[in-house]
Motif scaffolding. Structure first.
Motif, PDB file in Angstrom:
ATOM      1  N   ALA A 147       2.817   1.495  -3.507  1.00 11.44           N
ATOM      2  CA  ALA A 147       1.920   1.904  -4.597  1.00 11.44           C
ATOM      3  C   ALA A 147       1.836   3.415  -4.723  1.00 11.44           C
ATOM      4  O   ALA A 147       1.425   3.922  -5.768  1.00 11.44           O
ATOM      5  N   LEU A 148       2.253   4.134  -3.688  1.00  8.43           N
ATOM      6  CA  LEU A 148       2.222   5.606  -3.698  1.00  8.43           C
ATOM      7  C   LEU A 148       3.575   6.200  -4.051  1.00  8.43           C
ATOM      8  O   LEU A 148       3.791   7.403  -3.872  1.00  8.43           O
ATOM      9  N   GLY A 207       2.373  10.108  -4.281  1.00 12.36           N
ATOM     10  CA  GLY A 207       0.954  10.130  -3.958  1.00 12.36           C
ATOM     11  C   GLY A 207       0.150   9.154  -4.803  1.00 12.36           C
ATOM     12  O   GLY A 207       0.577   8.025  -5.053  1.00 12.36           O
ATOM     13  N   PHE A 208      -0.990   9.616  -5.297  1.00 10.47           N
ATOM     14  CA  PHE A 208      -1.900   8.748  -6.038  1.00 10.47           C
ATOM     15  C   PHE A 208      -1.668   8.797  -7.550  1.00 10.47           C
ATOM     16  O   PHE A 208      -2.548   8.391  -8.316  1.00 10.47           O
ATOM     17  N   ASP A 209      -0.507   9.268  -7.981  1.00  7.73           N
ATOM     18  CA  ASP A 209      -0.251   9.373  -9.421  1.00  7.73           C
ATOM     19  C   ASP A 209      -0.308   8.029 -10.124  1.00  7.73           C
ATOM     20  O   ASP A 209      -0.761   7.933 -11.274  1.00  7.73           O
ATOM     21  N   ASN A 210       0.186   6.983  -9.466  1.00  7.26           N
ATOM     22  CA  ASN A 210       0.147   5.654 -10.079  1.00  7.26           C
ATOM     23  C   ASN A 210      -1.283   5.203 -10.336  1.00  7.26           C
ATOM     24  O   ASN A 210      -1.583   4.625 -11.390  1.00  7.26           O
ATOM     25  N   PHE A 211      -2.162   5.471  -9.398  1.00  8.23           N
ATOM     26  CA  PHE A 211      -3.560   5.063  -9.559  1.00  8.23           C
ATOM     27  C   PHE A 211      -4.240   5.890 -10.651  1.00  8.23           C
ATOM     28  O   PHE A 211      -5.046   5.361 -11.428  1.00  8.23           O
ATOM     29  N   VAL A 212      -3.923   7.192 -10.710  1.00  3.61           N
ATOM     30  CA  VAL A 212      -4.487   8.036 -11.757  1.00  3.61           C
ATOM     31  C   VAL A 212      -4.040   7.547 -13.128  1.00  3.61           C
ATOM     32  O   VAL A 212      -4.842   7.423 -14.069  1.00  3.61           O
ATOM     33  N   ALA A 260       0.710  -0.564  -7.698  1.00  2.83           N
ATOM     34  CA  ALA A 260      -0.629   0.016  -7.628  1.00  2.83           C
ATOM     35  C   ALA A 260      -1.662  -0.931  -8.238  1.00  2.83           C
ATOM     36  O   ALA A 260      -2.794  -1.060  -7.730  1.00  2.83           O
ATOM     37  N   ILE A 291      -4.995  -2.499  -6.468  1.00  2.00           N
ATOM     38  CA  ILE A 291      -6.331  -2.447  -7.074  1.00  2.00           C
ATOM     39  C   ILE A 291      -6.926  -3.845  -7.171  1.00  2.00           C
ATOM     40  O   ILE A 291      -8.118  -4.048  -6.879  1.00  2.00           O
ATOM     41  N   PHE A 325       0.837  -1.200   0.000  1.00  2.00           N
ATOM     42  CA  PHE A 325       0.000   0.000   0.000  1.00  2.00           C
ATOM     43  C   PHE A 325       0.876   1.256   0.000  1.00  2.00           C
ATOM     44  O   PHE A 325       0.510   2.276  -0.601  1.00  2.00           O
ATOM     45  N   TYR A 326       2.022   1.182   0.661  1.00  2.00           N
ATOM     46  CA  TYR A 326       2.937   2.337   0.655  1.00  2.00           C
ATOM     47  C   TYR A 326       3.679   2.443  -0.674  1.00  2.00           C
ATOM     48  O   TYR A 326       3.745   3.523  -1.272  1.00  2.00           O
TER      49      TYR A 326
END
Length: 313
Positions: free
Chosen positions: A61-62, A74-79, A286, A290, A58-59
């Motif tokens: 992935a950010l 941050g959440f760039d990978n998820f975006v 990431a 998911i 979880f860490y």
């Protein structure tokens, strides 16, 4: 006035002390840490090899990381994950693949289990044949069917050509590749579903069927009104296991198509592996997060719903 004798007066306190000791002894036993020593080894293994890596993912992935550096983004990978068309196609393929294979294994597993518990000839041998693919390596099955489904030299298309049918490109046609792999996965996994259903059918008392026959129920009505409701626990197990297996499947798809042609048969697990191969470690992590959340969001409510239905029944 009758006063208690010394013997009587002394007996009461001794009785009180005995009852106090009797009530305190179980409390001490209940508070003993001795039983927890049996749980500690399994808990340590679970924490080291599952819980700690899960929390660490979880860490990571950010972050944007490799073997030598790490940078928090941050959440760039998820975006980025949800912006890439082929990544979203992998997500859609995962849901489609898991739905098809889970539904087919559930229905076919129940029907085959009913057949194999009906007293047919050589049912013991037939049970072994149905269950055999479960014991074979998934990679071996994938490589075997990749050869069998070859568009020009595969045994399947050669057999179809012998009777005048032009066989399709099972693994080379983008609209057929994912469904071809799904058919192989159904063939591979229906044996386990059948075994679970056979165990569930063996627990149904014959009195239910005798009562249904006395009431004039047909075989179809006996199946729908007696068999299906009473094997609900087995159905829950089959659906949950099939969905989890379908959502996280990687080895069969990689052995048969490697996600191709193009990205037509890519699922989340294969997309994650490709991103890792390309060096996008943060993005692949990431994707793992998911996938983990997707499985949890689907399986937990579904298991709760099935358990609630069993209690209501």
């Amino acid at each position: 006035m009758n006063l208690p004798t010394g013997r009587q007066a002394g007996s009461a306190p001794s009785h009180g002390r005995g009852s106090t000791a009797a009530t305190q002894a179980p409390a001490k036993r209940r508070g003993s840490p001795y039983p927890y020593w049996f749980v500690l080894p399994a808990g340590a293994i679970f924490g080291i090899f599952f819980l700690a890596p899960t929390l660490a993912s979880f860490y990571f992935a950010l972050t944007a990381w490799d073997l030598f550096s790490i940078r928090f983004i941050g959440f760039d990978n998820f975006v980025q994950f949800f912006r890439e068309p082929f990544l979203m196609q992998g997500l859609v393929n995962t849901l489609l693949f898991a739905s098809i294979t889970s539904a087919a294994k559930t229905v076919l597993g129940l029907l085959i289990a009913v057949l194999l518990t009906s007293g047919i000839f050589a049912q013991g041998l037939l049970r072994s044949i149905v269950f055999f693919p479960v014991l074979v390596s998934t990679i071996g099955i994938g490589l075997m069917f990749a050869e069998l489904m070859h568009p020009t030299e595969g045994a399947i298309n050669l057999a179809l050509a012998a009777i005048g049918i032009d066989g399709p490109g099972w693994l080379t046609n983008p609209s057929l590749a994912l469904f071809s792999v799904a058919m192989v996965d159904i063939w591979r996994g229906v044996g386990l579903a059948t075994l679970i259903y056979i165990a569930g059918l063996s627990t149904i008392a014959q009195d239910y069927y005798e009562a249904a026959r006395i009431d004039g129920a047909t075989r179809w009505q006996q199946f729908w009104r007696v068999t299906v409701p009473l094997v609900r626990p087995a159905t829950t197990t089959v659906v949950i296991l099939s969905l989890i297996g379908g959502l996280r499947l990687f080895d069969l798809i990689w052995a048969m198509t490697r996600g191709g042609p193009g990205f037509s048969s890519d699922v989340l697990a294969s997309v994650i592996y490709k991103q890792y191969q390309a060096g996008f470690y943060g993005l692949s992590t990431a994707g793992n997060v998911i996938l983990f959340l997707l499985i949890g969001l689907i399986i937990l409510p579904l298991a709760w719903w099935f358990n609630r239905k069993e209690v209501e029944q």
